[in-house]
Design an enzyme around this catalytic site. Structure first.
Site, PDB file in Angstrom:
ATOM      1  N   LYS A  47       0.830  -1.190   0.000  1.00  0.00           N
ATOM      2  CA  LYS A  47       0.000   0.000   0.000  1.00  0.00           C
ATOM      3  C   LYS A  47       0.878   1.259   0.000  1.00  0.00           C
ATOM      4  O   LYS A  47       0.665   2.191  -0.779  1.00  0.00           O
ATOM      5  CB  LYS A  47      -0.904  -0.031   1.230  1.00  0.00           C
ATOM      6  CG  LYS A  47      -1.985   0.969   1.149  1.00  0.00           C
ATOM      7  CD  LYS A  47      -3.097   0.646   2.101  1.00  0.00           C
ATOM      8  CE  LYS A  47      -3.970   1.891   2.193  1.00  0.00           C
ATOM      9  NZ  LYS A  47      -4.506   2.069   3.513  1.00  0.00           N
ATOM     10  N   GLU A  48       1.894   1.221   0.879  1.00  0.00           N
ATOM     11  CA  GLU A  48       2.787   2.378   0.989  1.00  0.00           C
ATOM     12  C   GLU A  48       3.508   2.617  -0.342  1.00  0.00           C
ATOM     13  O   GLU A  48       3.640   3.741  -0.817  1.00  0.00           O
ATOM     14  CB  GLU A  48       3.804   2.082   2.091  1.00  0.00           C
ATOM     15  CG  GLU A  48       4.272   3.312   2.827  1.00  0.00           C
ATOM     16  CD  GLU A  48       5.174   2.898   3.974  1.00  0.00           C
ATOM     17  OE1 GLU A  48       6.162   3.587   4.195  1.00  0.00           O
ATOM     18  OE2 GLU A  48       4.903   1.863   4.628  1.00  0.00           O
ATOM     19  N   ASP A  50       2.454   1.688  -3.340  1.00  0.00           N
ATOM     20  CA  ASP A  50       1.498   2.195  -4.333  1.00  0.00           C
ATOM     21  C   ASP A  50       1.228   3.677  -4.136  1.00  0.00           C
ATOM     22  O   ASP A  50       1.077   4.429  -5.099  1.00  0.00           O
ATOM     23  CB  ASP A  50       0.168   1.429  -4.238  1.00  0.00           C
ATOM     24  CG  ASP A  50       0.331  -0.002  -4.711  1.00  0.00           C
ATOM     25  OD1 ASP A  50       1.369  -0.289  -5.347  1.00  0.00           O
ATOM     26  OD2 ASP A  50      -0.555  -0.827  -4.431  1.00  0.00           O
ATOM     27  N   LEU A  96      27.782 -21.279 -25.961  1.00  0.00           N
ATOM     28  CA  LEU A  96      28.761 -22.017 -25.161  1.00  0.00           C
ATOM     29  C   LEU A  96      28.908 -23.420 -25.716  1.00  0.00           C
ATOM     30  O   LEU A  96      27.912 -24.020 -26.146  1.00  0.00           O
ATOM     31  CB  LEU A  96      28.262 -22.135 -23.717  1.00  0.00           C
ATOM     32  CG  LEU A  96      28.213 -20.863 -22.881  1.00  0.00           C
ATOM     33  CD1 LEU A  96      27.416 -21.107 -21.603  1.00  0.00           C
ATOM     34  CD2 LEU A  96      29.628 -20.418 -22.528  1.00  0.00           C
ATOM     35  N   GLU A 126      28.273 -21.858 -12.224  1.00  0.00           N
ATOM     36  CA  GLU A 126      27.034 -21.066 -12.217  1.00  0.00           C
ATOM     37  C   GLU A 126      25.881 -21.908 -12.719  1.00  0.00           C
ATOM     38  O   GLU A 126      26.081 -22.919 -13.377  1.00  0.00           O
ATOM     39  CB  GLU A 126      27.160 -19.869 -13.196  1.00  0.00           C
ATOM     40  CG  GLU A 126      28.259 -18.932 -12.865  1.00  0.00           C
ATOM     41  CD  GLU A 126      28.479 -17.899 -13.972  1.00  0.00           C
ATOM     42  OE1 GLU A 126      27.631 -17.765 -14.873  1.00  0.00           O
ATOM     43  OE2 GLU A 126      29.515 -17.234 -13.914  1.00  0.00           O
ATOM     44  N   LYS A 128      22.916 -22.574 -15.356  1.00  0.00           N
ATOM     45  CA  LYS A 128      22.617 -22.190 -16.731  1.00  0.00           C
ATOM     46  C   LYS A 128      21.108 -21.952 -16.791  1.00  0.00           C
ATOM     47  O   LYS A 128      20.312 -22.896 -16.733  1.00  0.00           O
ATOM     48  CB  LYS A 128      23.035 -23.288 -17.709  1.00  0.00           C
ATOM     49  CG  LYS A 128      22.884 -22.864 -19.151  1.00  0.00           C
ATOM     50  CD  LYS A 128      23.549 -23.858 -20.084  1.00  0.00           C
ATOM     51  CE  LYS A 128      23.537 -23.384 -21.517  1.00  0.00           C
ATOM     52  NZ  LYS A 128      22.238 -23.079 -22.048  1.00  0.00           N
ATOM     53  N   ASP A 130      17.464 -21.137 -18.070  1.00  0.00           N
ATOM     54  CA  ASP A 130      16.797 -21.523 -19.310  1.00  0.00           C
ATOM     55  C   ASP A 130      15.754 -20.473 -19.676  1.00  0.00           C
ATOM     56  O   ASP A 130      14.578 -20.589 -19.347  1.00  0.00           O
ATOM     57  CB  ASP A 130      16.130 -22.888 -19.102  1.00  0.00           C
ATOM     58  CG  ASP A 130      15.812 -23.539 -20.430  1.00  0.00           C
ATOM     59  OD1 ASP A 130      16.291 -23.037 -21.463  1.00  0.00           O
ATOM     60  OD2 ASP A 130      15.086 -24.540 -20.432  1.00  0.00           O
ATOM     61  N   ARG A 149      19.426 -11.413 -28.256  1.00  0.00           N
ATOM     62  CA  ARG A 149      20.587 -12.043 -28.898  1.00  0.00           C
ATOM     63  C   ARG A 149      20.483 -11.957 -30.426  1.00  0.00           C
ATOM     64  O   ARG A 149      21.463 -11.742 -31.103  1.00  0.00           O
ATOM     65  CB  ARG A 149      20.676 -13.504 -28.463  1.00  0.00           C
ATOM     66  CG  ARG A 149      21.845 -14.218 -29.072  1.00  0.00           C
ATOM     67  CD  ARG A 149      22.012 -15.612 -28.513  1.00  0.00           C
ATOM     68  NE  ARG A 149      23.239 -16.187 -29.011  1.00  0.00           N
ATOM     69  CZ  ARG A 149      23.354 -16.791 -30.181  1.00  0.00           C
ATOM     70  NH1 ARG A 149      22.309 -16.897 -30.971  1.00  0.00           N
ATOM     71  NH2 ARG A 149      24.518 -17.293 -30.572  1.00  0.00           N
ATOM     72  N   TYR A 238      25.066 -12.726 -15.714  1.00  0.00           N
ATOM     73  CA  TYR A 238      26.191 -13.648 -15.582  1.00  0.00           C
ATOM     74  C   TYR A 238      27.443 -13.272 -16.374  1.00  0.00           C
ATOM     75  O   TYR A 238      28.391 -14.049 -16.412  1.00  0.00           O
ATOM     76  CB  TYR A 238      25.767 -15.069 -15.978  1.00  0.00           C
ATOM     77  CG  TYR A 238      24.964 -15.148 -17.271  1.00  0.00           C
ATOM     78  CD1 TYR A 238      25.534 -14.820 -18.488  1.00  0.00           C
ATOM     79  CD2 TYR A 238      23.646 -15.557 -17.249  1.00  0.00           C
ATOM     80  CE1 TYR A 238      24.809 -14.897 -19.656  1.00  0.00           C
ATOM     81  CE2 TYR A 238      22.909 -15.644 -18.417  1.00  0.00           C
ATOM     82  CZ  TYR A 238      23.487 -15.309 -19.620  1.00  0.00           C
ATOM     83  OH  TYR A 238      22.776 -15.378 -20.779  1.00  0.00           O
ATOM     84  N   LYS A 301      33.255 -21.386 -15.836  1.00  0.00           N
ATOM     85  CA  LYS A 301      34.037 -20.349 -16.519  1.00  0.00           C
ATOM     86  C   LYS A 301      35.374 -20.145 -15.811  1.00  0.00           C
ATOM     87  O   LYS A 301      35.412 -20.126 -14.567  1.00  0.00           O
ATOM     88  CB  LYS A 301      33.275 -19.009 -16.477  1.00  0.00           C
ATOM     89  CG  LYS A 301      31.948 -19.026 -17.192  1.00  0.00           C
ATOM     90  CD  LYS A 301      31.172 -17.745 -16.967  1.00  0.00           C
ATOM     91  CE  LYS A 301      29.815 -17.863 -17.635  1.00  0.00           C
ATOM     92  NZ  LYS A 301      28.887 -16.815 -17.213  1.00  0.00           N
ATOM     93  N   LYS A 325      25.024 -29.756 -19.558  1.00  0.00           N
ATOM     94  CA  LYS A 325      23.560 -29.761 -19.672  1.00  0.00           C
ATOM     95  C   LYS A 325      22.962 -30.926 -18.875  1.00  0.00           C
ATOM     96  O   LYS A 325      23.470 -32.046 -18.939  1.00  0.00           O
ATOM     97  CB  LYS A 325      23.139 -29.912 -21.148  1.00  0.00           C
ATOM     98  CG  LYS A 325      23.627 -28.792 -22.065  1.00  0.00           C
ATOM     99  CD  LYS A 325      22.782 -27.550 -21.966  1.00  0.00           C
ATOM    100  CE  LYS A 325      21.494 -27.644 -22.702  1.00  0.00           C
ATOM    101  NZ  LYS A 325      21.502 -27.384 -24.104  1.00  0.00           N
ATOM    102  N   CYS A 419     -17.848 -35.602 -33.996  1.00  0.00           N
ATOM    103  CA  CYS A 419     -17.678 -35.063 -32.640  1.00  0.00           C
ATOM    104  C   CYS A 419     -17.963 -36.170 -31.621  1.00  0.00           C
ATOM    105  O   CYS A 419     -19.023 -36.802 -31.674  1.00  0.00           O
ATOM    106  CB  CYS A 419     -18.627 -33.883 -32.422  1.00  0.00           C
ATOM    107  SG  CYS A 419     -18.612 -33.317 -30.715  1.00  0.00           S
ATOM    108  N   CYS A 422     -21.416 -34.965 -29.729  1.00  0.00           N
ATOM    109  CA  CYS A 422     -22.737 -34.841 -30.357  1.00  0.00           C
ATOM    110  C   CYS A 422     -22.834 -35.571 -31.697  1.00  0.00           C
ATOM    111  O   CYS A 422     -23.906 -35.611 -32.309  1.00  0.00           O
ATOM    112  CB  CYS A 422     -23.098 -33.366 -30.531  1.00  0.00           C
ATOM    113  SG  CYS A 422     -22.063 -32.549 -31.751  1.00  0.00           S
ATOM    114  N   CYS A 437     -15.785 -29.026 -34.112  1.00  0.00           N
ATOM    115  CA  CYS A 437     -17.194 -29.450 -34.201  1.00  0.00           C
ATOM    116  C   CYS A 437     -18.024 -28.198 -34.494  1.00  0.00           C
ATOM    117  O   CYS A 437     -18.041 -27.267 -33.699  1.00  0.00           O
ATOM    118  CB  CYS A 437     -17.638 -30.087 -32.881  1.00  0.00           C
ATOM    119  SG  CYS A 437     -19.429 -30.256 -32.810  1.00  0.00           S
ATOM    120  N   CYS A 443     -24.014 -28.713 -29.097  1.00  0.00           N
ATOM    121  CA  CYS A 443     -23.008 -29.648 -28.583  1.00  0.00           C
ATOM    122  C   CYS A 443     -22.739 -29.295 -27.110  1.00  0.00           C
ATOM    123  O   CYS A 443     -22.243 -28.196 -26.811  1.00  0.00           O
ATOM    124  CB  CYS A 443     -21.754 -29.512 -29.452  1.00  0.00           C
ATOM    125  SG  CYS A 443     -20.380 -30.513 -28.916  1.00  0.00           S
TER     126      CYS A 443
END
Ligand code: IVH
Length: 681
Positions: A47-48, A50, A96, A126, A128, A130, A149, A238, A301, A325, A419, A422, A437, A443
């Site tokens: 609240k403060e 905001d 890499l 480190e 990696k 994703d 990239r 990184y 590294k 990996k 379907c 139905c 359908c 349906c």
């Protein structure tokens, strides 16, 4: 002192006070963002926070002359669409070299020792991450550019989108950062945000993101930065590049980056031996599952920048680093049968029902096969042994078939022609993989799905009706469509089994309250194919009431921002159906909002009404597209060339000399961007 001088100095004082307050609020809000999003230790409540943000927004609105594109108020993004500009990277963004085996990481360590002529070296371990990589450029401690990239040589400038990521510092703390430097990291979508997003998409019958990586890169490239801001991206850093970095080694540079405000993973570890590296791998192969974000491996590294320089790069990757990996988790299980499920829009989804199998800690029994093309390309036969994977992919995915385990006589899976609910003959939408359908109004899963959607929290928010109740009300014949909800009586509901007085009361009250739901949500609630939440908002604001919308042609609809031909045609088709028009009329008579109230707008004014404005040159505060949208938002017209009828030329830097001459000769007023912003504020 004259009266005017006294007033002037009084104004000066007020202005000075406002400027000080703006500066203070910007610094404080940046600090609280960092505490919350990077350090996970907020000092103040929402609240403060905001309230401070609101105060800053108000002060900035009063003083557009002090606008700063890096102000925390700009992190909310903008609804204005723009395409991305491409720039060349200062240093190419390489990938890499990677391996899946611990032994090969050992080989990398030995290779490094021999390349360094036996010299000792430290190694930094480190995570990696994703996600999708990002390059940020800082000058004098301020974020100036964020670039994806791309192809490694050049990428898209996505600064506005990146600015919405609250854990990325827009202005750095401390004073030991280089005048200009580049920092690279990974933009990620944390698991909880990914799950929330996919639930939302499932509900809206939008295609799900297969993994947080796809969701993060898709989000980063969105045209609408306000939507990016809502998605909850995060970023880990990184790699730092540039002249005058604070330290001569990678680890200490990342620690400096952490002090300046960047999020750097706590997993980062300095090591010296192959044994330590092995232990690091064994530890994180397990513990990564407890991290809030997806990782697909580890990175090792060489720590010293001098040694990194000695080792150099191959054409594709640095010789001083390697990625290990993690194996995607995979299981082999028997296909029991394929079920075909009907969604709210009639799309048929094939689902593989499997012998239960444990994968990444959860039991998998079902996996979507998405559409007929996927079943064909995997060549799935009845009762085949299927490979199920769940690597970075939280949603189990069928990745292949063990053909050697196929039993003679088991034929290929046939996609249903009718379907499953139905029996109507299915249709395939041109250019799409989905079978649908067409029996929209007869349906039952489609009807129940639309009712469920209508009552949902983000639509009419009718309390007391969930998936099950919607089905029950339909099956008991109490409702056949969404308009019937407004005819439900207490007595009808009370006679249903399991329905206590209180539940009936709740539903009746929920239905009554839904009459106050704004038109834009009603429009979304109607289940017009392809009209999602954002589309409904845009439509409601553009058309203002349902009668206007129902009378529009597809050609007129595509004129509305973000409404493409497919959506436009779907809207026209929807209102061409007499059943839908009848439903709309019944909803209207029940008291449901079918127009926007006069006073609800999105900051639109008529300050530029009747004014024809030409834009020329380049600008500091907004892009040309943004100025174009602002002119229209305030009732003006943006025109391409100067004529007698032009009222103003909005001129940025480098205004073309021909335009300048023409505007001057016709006596047209030339205004700069600050004047323009004052005119509309
Ligand atoms: S270092 C010159 N460190 O992996 C090498 N990359 O396969 C710069 N990634 O494009 C990259 N976590 O998007 C590095 N801790 C980490 C990483 C990392 C994820 C991504 C990054 C890069 C890709 C390379």
């Amino acid at each position: 002192m004259s009266y005017f001088c006294a007033m002037e100095s009084l104004w000066d004082n007020i202005f000075e006070e406002d400027k000080k307050r703006i500066d203070f609020l910007r610094v404080e809000l940046n600090r609280h963002n960092h505490n919350y999003y990077v350090l996970n230790s907020p000092e103040i409540g929402d609240k403060e926070f905001d309230m401070m943000m609101k105060e800053l927004e108000q002060l900035e609105a009063q003083h557009p002359e002090w606008d700063d594109p890096l102000s925390p108020t700009h992190r909310v993004g903008s609804d204005i669409n723009k395409s991305f500009i491409q720039v060349a990277h200062i240093h190419p963004m390489l990938s890499l070299g990677n391996t899946y085996s611990i032994e090969e990481v050992g080989d990398f360590m030995r290779r490094t020792t021999s390349s360094l002529m036996g010299e000792e070296f430290e190694i930094v371990g480190e995570m990696k991450f994703d996600g999708t990589s990002i390059s940020l450029i800082y000058e004098h401690g301020k974020l100036v550019r964020a670039v994806t990239r791309g192809d490694g040589e050049k990428g898209d400038v996505v600064t506005d989108n990146v600015k919405t990521i609250k854990s990325i510092p827009l202005a750095l703390s401390g004073d030991d950062y280089p005048e200009k430097f580049e920092i690279r990291g990974e933009i990620v979508l944390p698991w909880n945000e990914f799950e929330r997003l996919n639930k939302e998409r499932e509900f809206n019958e939008e295609p799900l993101f297969a993994n947080p990586r796809n969701a993060a890169s898709g989000t980063l490239k969105m045209q609408n930065s306000a939507e990016v801001a809502r998605r909850g991206l995060d970023a880990y850093f990184y790699y730092m590049l540039g002249d005058g970095l604070p330290c001569d080694n990678h680890y200490d540079n990342l620690m400096a980056a952490k002090r300046w405000g960047f999020k750097v993973s706590d997993a980062i570890t300095l090591m010296r031996s192959v044994d330590e590296v092995d232990a690091f791998i064994n530890k994180w192969d397990v513990e990564r599952k407890n991290l809030p974000v997806a990782t697909d491996g580890l990175v090792f590294k060489v720590n010293s920048l001098r040694q990194q320089l000695n080792l150099g790069f191959t054409a594709k990757s640095p010789r001083w680093a390697i990625a290990y990996k993690f194996q995607a988790e995979r299981a082999l299980t028997r296909l029991q049968y394929v079920s075909f499920e009907v969604g709210r829009t009639g799309v048929i989804t094939p689902v593989a029902n499997l012998d239960a199998v444990l994968l990444s800690g959860t039991i998998v029994k079902r996996a979507s096969l998405h559409n007929e093309d996927i079943i064909r390309s995997l060549d799935i036969h009845e009762h085949d042994m299927l490979y199920v994977e769940k690597g970075g992919e939280i949603i189990p995915k069928i990745t292949g078939v063990d053909e050697s385990a196929r039993e003679i006589g088991n034929g290929p899976i046939q996609f249903v022609k009718h379907c499953p609910s139905c029996g109507t003959l299915l249709e395939r939408i041109e250019g799409e993989a989905a079978w649908v359908c067409p029996n929209k109004y007869g349906c039952s899963p489609q009807i129940i799905g639309r009712i469920e959607h209508f009552v949902g929290r983000r639509m009419m928010n009718i309390d007391g009706i969930g998936e099950e109740t919607a089905g029950l009300l339909y099956e008991k014949g109490l409702i056949r469509n969404i308009a019937d909800l407004y005819c439900l009586s207490h007595e009808q509901l009370r006679v249903l089994d399991r329905f206590a007085d209180r539940s009936a009361e709740r539903i009746i009250k929920g239905v009554e309250d839904s009459k106050n739901v704004p038109f834009e949500r009603v429009l979304f609630a109607l289940s017009i194919p392809y009209v999602g939440e954002t589309g409904a908002k845009k439509l409601a604001r553009a058309v203002r009431d349902i009668d206007t919308l129902m009378a529009m042609t597809a050609e007129q609809l595509v004129e509305i921002e973000d409404i493409g031909p497919r959506i436009a045609e779907s809207i026209v088709e929807y209102f061409a159906e007499p059943v839908n028009r009848e439903i709309v009329e019944r909803l209207r008579s029940a008291g449901v909002q079918m127009s926007m109230p006069e006073d609800v707008d999105d900051g639109r004014t008529n300050r530029l009404e009747g004014k024809s404005i030409v834009i020329s040159g380049t600008f500091t505060h907004h892009s040309r597209d943004e100025y174009k949208a602002l002119i229209e938002k305030h009732g003006g017209k943006n025109v391409g060339s100067i004529s007698k009828k032009t009222d103003y030329v909005l001129a940025g830097e480098n205004m073309g000399p021909a335009k300048l001459e023409k505007a001057t000769s016709l006596g047209i007023e030339i205004i700069d961007e600050d004047t323009f912003l004052q005119m509309i504020s």
